[in-house]
Scaffold this motif. Structure first.
Motif, PDB file in Angstrom:
ATOM      1  N   GLU A 235     110.085  20.056 -34.571  1.00 19.64           N
ATOM      2  CA  GLU A 235     109.976  21.351 -34.161  1.00 19.64           C
ATOM      3  C   GLU A 235     111.229  22.181 -33.217  1.00 19.64           C
ATOM      4  O   GLU A 235     111.455  21.655 -31.949  1.00 19.64           O
ATOM      5  CB  GLU A 235     109.182  20.798 -32.669  1.00 19.64           C
ATOM      6  CG  GLU A 235     108.506  19.587 -33.506  1.00 19.64           C
ATOM      7  CD  GLU A 235     107.048  19.075 -32.566  1.00 19.64           C
ATOM      8  OE1 GLU A 235     107.424  19.260 -31.535  1.00 19.64           O
ATOM      9  OE2 GLU A 235     106.199  18.785 -33.397  1.00 19.64           O
ATOM     10  N   CYS A 236     111.475  22.655 -34.060  1.00 16.72           N
ATOM     11  CA  CYS A 236     112.615  23.828 -33.673  1.00 16.72           C
ATOM     12  C   CYS A 236     112.716  24.618 -32.988  1.00 16.72           C
ATOM     13  O   CYS A 236     111.662  25.593 -32.314  1.00 16.72           O
ATOM     14  CB  CYS A 236     113.077  24.892 -34.464  1.00 16.72           C
ATOM     15  SG  CYS A 236     113.638  23.490 -35.570  1.00 16.72           S
ATOM     16  N   SER A 237     113.236  24.795 -31.125  1.00 16.88           N
ATOM     17  CA  SER A 237     112.917  25.770 -29.836  1.00 16.88           C
ATOM     18  C   SER A 237     113.529  26.591 -30.399  1.00 16.88           C
ATOM     19  O   SER A 237     114.115  27.167 -31.263  1.00 16.88           O
ATOM     20  CB  SER A 237     113.674  24.864 -28.617  1.00 16.88           C
ATOM     21  OG  SER A 237     115.142  25.265 -29.137  1.00 16.88           O
ATOM     22  N   ASP A 238     113.054  27.957 -29.212  1.00 19.70           N
ATOM     23  CA  ASP A 238     113.110  29.286 -29.656  1.00 19.70           C
ATOM     24  C   ASP A 238     114.736  29.339 -29.080  1.00 19.70           C
ATOM     25  O   ASP A 238     115.073  29.935 -30.654  1.00 19.70           O
ATOM     26  CB  ASP A 238     112.671  29.750 -28.109  1.00 19.70           C
ATOM     27  CG  ASP A 238     110.931  30.110 -28.348  1.00 19.70           C
ATOM     28  OD1 ASP A 238     110.172  29.671 -29.074  1.00 19.70           O
ATOM     29  OD2 ASP A 238     110.526  30.547 -27.165  1.00 19.70           O
ATOM     30  N   PHE A 239     115.627  28.401 -28.937  1.00 20.61           N
ATOM     31  CA  PHE A 239     117.298  28.578 -29.674  1.00 20.61           C
ATOM     32  C   PHE A 239     117.441  29.001 -30.584  1.00 20.61           C
ATOM     33  O   PHE A 239     117.951  29.248 -31.174  1.00 20.61           O
ATOM     34  CB  PHE A 239     117.858  27.375 -27.627  1.00 20.61           C
ATOM     35  CG  PHE A 239     118.992  27.721 -28.576  1.00 20.61           C
ATOM     36  CD1 PHE A 239     119.226  28.688 -27.445  1.00 20.61           C
ATOM     37  CD2 PHE A 239     120.130  27.076 -28.960  1.00 20.61           C
ATOM     38  CE1 PHE A 239     121.406  28.369 -27.394  1.00 20.61           C
ATOM     39  CE2 PHE A 239     121.583  27.032 -29.302  1.00 20.61           C
ATOM     40  CZ  PHE A 239     121.642  28.292 -28.099  1.00 20.61           C
ATOM     41  N   TRP A 240     117.292  27.728 -31.431  1.00 15.73           N
ATOM     42  CA  TRP A 240     117.374  27.281 -32.070  1.00 15.73           C
ATOM     43  C   TRP A 240     117.158  28.717 -32.981  1.00 15.73           C
ATOM     44  O   TRP A 240     117.653  28.666 -34.227  1.00 15.73           O
ATOM     45  CB  TRP A 240     117.223  25.713 -33.275  1.00 15.73           C
ATOM     46  CG  TRP A 240     117.527  24.982 -32.412  1.00 15.73           C
ATOM     47  CD1 TRP A 240     116.795  24.283 -31.111  1.00 15.73           C
ATOM     48  CD2 TRP A 240     119.183  24.648 -32.188  1.00 15.73           C
ATOM     49  NE1 TRP A 240     117.854  23.495 -30.686  1.00 15.73           N
ATOM     50  CE2 TRP A 240     119.382  23.849 -30.849  1.00 15.73           C
ATOM     51  CE3 TRP A 240     120.784  24.708 -32.567  1.00 15.73           C
ATOM     52  CZ2 TRP A 240     120.199  23.253 -30.617  1.00 15.73           C
ATOM     53  CZ3 TRP A 240     121.411  24.484 -32.107  1.00 15.73           C
ATOM     54  CH2 TRP A 240     121.543  23.449 -31.276  1.00 15.73           C
ATOM     55  N   LEU A 241     115.399  28.565 -33.184  1.00 15.80           N
ATOM     56  CA  LEU A 241     115.042  30.140 -34.567  1.00 15.80           C
ATOM     57  C   LEU A 241     115.863  31.795 -33.540  1.00 15.80           C
ATOM     58  O   LEU A 241     116.191  32.403 -34.526  1.00 15.80           O
ATOM     59  CB  LEU A 241     113.863  30.505 -33.320  1.00 15.80           C
ATOM     60  CG  LEU A 241     112.701  28.970 -34.135  1.00 15.80           C
ATOM     61  CD1 LEU A 241     111.794  28.873 -33.275  1.00 15.80           C
ATOM     62  CD2 LEU A 241     112.801  28.452 -35.348  1.00 15.80           C
ATOM     63  N   MET A 242     116.012  31.532 -32.886  1.00 13.55           N
ATOM     64  CA  MET A 242     116.761  32.984 -32.643  1.00 13.55           C
ATOM     65  C   MET A 242     117.775  32.838 -33.355  1.00 13.55           C
ATOM     66  O   MET A 242     119.115  33.659 -33.550  1.00 13.55           O
ATOM     67  CB  MET A 242     117.263  32.910 -30.818  1.00 13.55           C
ATOM     68  CG  MET A 242     118.567  34.458 -30.179  1.00 13.55           C
ATOM     69  SD  MET A 242     119.946  34.005 -30.900  1.00 13.55           S
ATOM     70  CE  MET A 242     120.078  32.572 -28.653  1.00 13.55           C
ATOM     71  N   LEU A 243     119.414  31.596 -33.427  1.00 11.58           N
ATOM     72  CA  LEU A 243     120.242  31.655 -34.057  1.00 11.58           C
ATOM     73  C   LEU A 243     120.514  31.954 -35.041  1.00 11.58           C
ATOM     74  O   LEU A 243     120.757  32.483 -35.848  1.00 11.58           O
ATOM     75  CB  LEU A 243     121.292  30.851 -33.482  1.00 11.58           C
ATOM     76  CG  LEU A 243     121.391  30.424 -32.236  1.00 11.58           C
ATOM     77  CD1 LEU A 243     123.378  28.837 -32.582  1.00 11.58           C
ATOM     78  CD2 LEU A 243     122.976  31.306 -32.118  1.00 11.58           C
ATOM     79  N   HIS A 244     119.250  31.306 -35.860  1.00 11.47           N
ATOM     80  CA  HIS A 244     118.630  31.439 -37.184  1.00 11.47           C
ATOM     81  C   HIS A 244     118.470  32.884 -37.694  1.00 11.47           C
ATOM     82  O   HIS A 244     118.595  33.152 -38.962  1.00 11.47           O
ATOM     83  CB  HIS A 244     117.797  30.107 -38.219  1.00 11.47           C
ATOM     84  CG  HIS A 244     117.815  30.138 -39.598  1.00 11.47           C
ATOM     85  ND1 HIS A 244     118.513  29.898 -40.070  1.00 11.47           N
ATOM     86  CD2 HIS A 244     117.270  30.469 -40.329  1.00 11.47           C
ATOM     87  CE1 HIS A 244     118.692  29.898 -41.215  1.00 11.47           C
ATOM     88  NE2 HIS A 244     117.573  30.521 -41.513  1.00 11.47           N
ATOM     89  N   ASN A 245     117.349  33.098 -36.583  1.00 14.65           N
ATOM     90  CA  ASN A 245     116.891  34.606 -37.302  1.00 14.65           C
ATOM     91  C   ASN A 245     118.134  35.872 -36.747  1.00 14.65           C
ATOM     92  O   ASN A 245     118.269  36.584 -37.706  1.00 14.65           O
ATOM     93  CB  ASN A 245     116.007  35.108 -35.313  1.00 14.65           C
ATOM     94  CG  ASN A 245     115.356  36.746 -35.660  1.00 14.65           C
ATOM     95  OD1 ASN A 245     114.972  36.475 -36.785  1.00 14.65           O
ATOM     96  ND2 ASN A 245     115.476  37.337 -35.000  1.00 14.65           N
ATOM     97  N   ALA A 246     119.552  35.029 -36.272  1.00 13.92           N
ATOM     98  CA  ALA A 246     120.566  36.027 -35.756  1.00 13.92           C
ATOM     99  C   ALA A 246     121.388  36.150 -37.268  1.00 13.92           C
ATOM    100  O   ALA A 246     122.221  37.022 -37.616  1.00 13.92           O
ATOM    101  CB  ALA A 246     121.506  36.153 -34.826  1.00 13.92           C
ATOM    102  N   GLU A 247     121.035  34.578 -37.635  1.00 16.17           N
ATOM    103  CA  GLU A 247     121.727  34.648 -39.720  1.00 16.17           C
ATOM    104  C   GLU A 247     121.457  35.686 -40.343  1.00 16.17           C
ATOM    105  O   GLU A 247     121.979  35.611 -41.211  1.00 16.17           O
ATOM    106  CB  GLU A 247     122.084  33.188 -39.519  1.00 16.17           C
ATOM    107  CG  GLU A 247     122.808  32.922 -41.356  1.00 16.17           C
ATOM    108  CD  GLU A 247     122.040  31.492 -41.407  1.00 16.17           C
ATOM    109  OE1 GLU A 247     122.956  30.774 -42.424  1.00 16.17           O
ATOM    110  OE2 GLU A 247     121.669  30.846 -40.067  1.00 16.17           O
ATOM    111  N   LEU A 248     119.848  35.179 -40.465  1.00 16.13           N
ATOM    112  CA  LEU A 248     119.222  35.690 -41.162  1.00 16.13           C
ATOM    113  C   LEU A 248     119.393  37.906 -40.803  1.00 16.13           C
ATOM    114  O   LEU A 248     119.620  37.935 -42.159  1.00 16.13           O
ATOM    115  CB  LEU A 248     117.234  35.796 -41.246  1.00 16.13           C
ATOM    116  CG  LEU A 248     117.515  34.678 -41.907  1.00 16.13           C
ATOM    117  CD1 LEU A 248     116.118  34.456 -41.031  1.00 16.13           C
ATOM    118  CD2 LEU A 248     117.495  33.999 -42.837  1.00 16.13           C
ATOM    119  N   THR A 249     119.275  37.892 -39.468  1.00 13.83           N
ATOM    120  CA  THR A 249     120.055  39.527 -39.794  1.00 13.83           C
ATOM    121  C   THR A 249     121.035  40.046 -40.083  1.00 13.83           C
ATOM    122  O   THR A 249     121.336  41.289 -41.100  1.00 13.83           O
ATOM    123  CB  THR A 249     119.599  40.086 -38.098  1.00 13.83           C
ATOM    124  OG1 THR A 249     118.110  39.226 -37.665  1.00 13.83           O
ATOM    125  CG2 THR A 249     120.423  41.337 -37.852  1.00 13.83           C
TER     126      THR A 249
END
Length: 252
Positions: A235-249
């Motif tokens: 259950e990925c927390s916001d922190f890890w989602l933020m990092l992956h969102n940055a990678e996709l961006t």
């Protein structure tokens, strides 16, 4: 004989592959854009809590990372204590997993602060970049574009490494759960009485209901704690989602 796990505990054999996880948020290639879009916390955290350029939400996200660290390490510490009483090899494996998780968190913190620094530096050269886009910039101004591009490329690679290590950590915890379950089954079978032969053939006769041994209690508790660790990772927390969102961006 198959050990009976506490109600609600996972089927570790079914979790042998990352794509077979209960969570749709983690896969062998990371998080999909649909998963990110379905999680409004990524967007809300990135827009509704903005306090200043220098923050870049680093403080908020690092609070989330601290909560993740506690949710991960607390059950892992209990699992270690249990395993130390039963199997020293698995205990050492748990220690290695703990170190691996600590390295992952340190690397993630470093990438987060680099994201913050890059955001500040990009804003400083933004006027120059706008001049270049409008065709008004000079040739020597192209160094600003090169600087931003190099920063984005470097951080994109670092976020990819963090994501890969995160998935490796999840797979390692699942593997530990499988090993613990096998260890439990083997110890239970070793305690069973030898089969006796009668007119109908070989069969095992239990005179009375077997009493749960201390090692069984330790291993069952360790399985419950490893399940909690897996849930924290899946259950990925916001922190890890933020990092992956940055990678996709950065990739787009």
């Amino acid at each position: 004989m198959i050990a009976t796990l506490p109600r609600g505990c996972r089927d570790w054999c079914a979790d042998s592959q990352v794509n077979g996880a209960r969570s749709s948020g983690v896969s062998s290639t990371g998080l999909s854009r649909s998963n990110l879009a379905a999680n409004p916390s990524v967007v809300s955290s990135a827009s509704g809590s903005y306090q200043g350029v220098g923050d870049y939400h680093a403080k908020n996200y690092l609070k989330d990372l601290k909560a993740f660290n506690e949710s991960f390490n607390e059950p892992l510490a209990i699992a270690k204590q249990c395993m130390r009483q039963v199997d020293l090899d698995l205990y050492e494996f748990l220690q290695q997993t703990e170190l691996q998780a600590n390295d992952l968190i340190v690397a993630a913190q470093t990438v987060t602060w680099k994201l913050s620094a890059m955001a500040c530096n990009s804003l400083e050269v933004l006027p120059t970049l706008l001049w270049i886009v409008r065709g008004s910039g000079e040739a020597n101004d192209l160094s600003a574009v090169s600087e931003v591009h190099n920063s984005v490329t470097l951080i994109r690679k670092e976020t990819q490494v963090v994501r890969t290590n995160y998935i490796d950590l999840l797979n390692q915890v699942r593997y530990l759960g499988q090993c613990t379950e096998i260890c439990l089954d083997q110890m239970i079978m070793a305690e069973m009485p030898a089969p006796v032969e009668d007119e109908t053939g070989l069969e095992t006769k239990l005179v009375e209901k077997p009493v749960e041994k201390p090692f069984e209690k330790y291993l069952r508790l360790a399985l419950v704690q490893l399940d909690a660790v897996c849930v924290t990772l899946e259950e990925c927390s916001d922190f890890w989602l933020m990092l992956h969102n940055a990678e996709l961006t950065f990739e787009s």
